[in-house]
Scaffold this active site. Structure first.
Site, PDB file in Angstrom:
ATOM      1  N   LEU A   1       0.000   0.042  -8.771  1.00 11.69           N
ATOM      2  CA  LEU A   1       0.036   1.499  -8.665  1.00 11.69           C
ATOM      3  C   LEU A   1      -0.214   1.843  -7.198  1.00 11.69           C
ATOM      4  CD1 LEU A   1      -2.125   2.701 -11.726  1.00 11.69           C
ATOM      5  CD2 LEU A   1       0.370   2.706 -11.562  1.00 11.69           C
ATOM      6  N   ASP A   2       0.389   2.932  -6.715  1.00  6.48           N
ATOM      7  CA  ASP A   2       0.104   3.392  -5.364  1.00  6.48           C
ATOM      8  C   ASP A   2      -1.384   3.710  -5.231  1.00  6.48           C
ATOM      9  OD1 ASP A   2       2.782   3.245  -4.812  1.00  6.48           O
ATOM     10  OD2 ASP A   2       3.138   5.413  -4.870  1.00  6.48           O
ATOM     11  N   ARG A   3      -1.890   3.622  -4.008  1.00  7.06           N
ATOM     12  CA  ARG A   3      -3.299   3.907  -3.753  1.00  7.06           C
ATOM     13  C   ARG A   3      -3.728   5.259  -4.332  1.00  7.06           C
ATOM     14  NH1 ARG A   3      -6.909   2.815   0.746  1.00  7.06           N
ATOM     15  NH2 ARG A   3      -5.209   1.737   1.826  1.00  7.06           N
TER      16      ARG A   3
ATOM     17  N   THR B   1      -2.292   7.104  -6.659  1.00  3.14           N
ATOM     18  CA  THR B   1      -1.924   7.342  -8.048  1.00  3.14           C
ATOM     19  C   THR B   1      -3.040   6.838  -8.951  1.00  3.14           C
ATOM     20  OG1 THR B   1       0.426   7.067  -7.545  1.00  3.14           O
ATOM     21  CG2 THR B   1      -0.213   6.893  -9.846  1.00  3.14           C
TER      22      THR B   1
END
Length: 326
Positions: A139-141, A143
């Site tokens: 997951l993106d930082r 998100t």
């Protein structure tokens, strides 16, 4: 490990590369070490020499030579009791094969040159070596939401396979600028990485571009606050870097609170909100039994957005893409 052993490839590891098979069991080994062991014939598969990129078949016999011991954990990397308690507080679901966490916004999944606090480090709370849970997706930082891990090499291989073969059903919630029309559909738009380092972004690209990768996002509008903001469910059929953020910008409806893929209009609407993107629900096969249905409650960042625009999470269909999955 000082003795020669013969191990068998698990059914869930069918098709995995030899070097990755080793890394899942002995994370302290680097690629060069594995290459040397394979090149010298110390690693063998079904009695024969094998290259690091050899794809393993379920049931294959792997000769494992004596391996260097893992270095003792550095004091700098040792978790203190508060960090262990924090890691355990993130647990959404856990059994002997699967660990699911509710990743907070702002916490990276893996470390880097400027990132010392991340999920991968916190996994030491469960142990080291074979006891350490393994990441199977990202997951993106910024998100928040469901992050699933495997607690054994075999379980990790099966879970990673579900993502690679697009059998993991992912539902993200996002608050976006404007009122999307049509309210539901599929955006099929290839993406390519541009820029370097912190300035790297993904942008729409033609498939003739050698850097372009196919990217598909299914979307459904769940609710809206007039014409200003829409609450959307997003289902990425592919898993490209920043895919949802880049696709929503390309649609003309950037996700609120996004400093990288936003516009002046979305920045004005955001008014201090953090990224309004949340991995709400994940459905995939359990490595050995039944099906996993994992849901993450809203993060504080998403709650702030819902409160500002008057959305209520209980109003949403938990699986808005069900009809397209039949």
């Amino acid at each position: 490990m000082k003795e020669v052993r013969t191990l068998y490839v698990d059914s869930g590891e069918d098709g995995v590369r030899l070097d990755r098979w080793f890394k899942r069991r002995w994370p302290h080994l680097n690629h060069i070490q594995i290459q040397k062991l394979a090149r010298s014939g110390q690693i063998r598969v079904d009695g024969g020499r094998a290259k690091p990129d050899t794809r393993l078949a379920a049931g294959a016999q792997v000769r494992v030579p004596p391996l260097p011991d893992a270095p003792p954990p550095r004091d700098k990397g040792t978790l203190d009791p508060r960090e262990i308690a924090f890691a355990k507080s993130l647990v959404l679901y856990e059994d002997d094969e699967v660990l699911a966490l509710n990743k907070p916004a702002g916490l990276a999944v893996q470390g880097g040159t400027k990132t010392s606090k991340h999920i991968d480090r916190l996994l030491s709370a469960w142990g080291e070596g074979l006891e350490r849970p393994r990441l199977v997706h990202r997951l993106d930082r910024d998100t928040s939401g469901v992050l699933v891990l495997g607690k054994s090499p075999g379980a990790a291989a099966k879970l990673a396979g579900a993502f690679a073969k697009r059998r993991a059903q992912k539902t993200y919630w996002a608050l976006v600028a404007g009122f999307p029309k049509p309210g539901e559909g599929v955006l099929d738009l290839p993406l390519a990485k541009k820029g370097v380092g912190d300035r790297e972004m993904v942008q729409p690209a033609d498939l003739s571009d050698p850097k372009a990768e196919p990217a598909q996002t299914e979307f459904v509008t769940l609710s809206r606050a007039g014409d200003r903001v829409a609450w959307m469910a997003l289902y990425p059929h592919t898993g490209r870097t920043h895919q949802l953020r880049a696709h929503m910008l390309a649609m003309g409806h950037p996700i609120l609170g996004d400093p990288k893929y936003g516009t002046e209009a979305s920045a004005e609407l955001s008014g201090g909100l953090k990224l309004q993107l949340h991995a709400r629900r994940l459905v995939l096969a359990h490595p050995s039994r039944g099906q996993l249905v994992l849901e993450a409650p809203l993060s504080p960042e998403m709650k702030a957005g819902f409160q500002r625009f008057g959305f209520e999470e209980h109003e949403a269909n938990p699986d808005p893409f069900r009809k397209t999955r039949r």
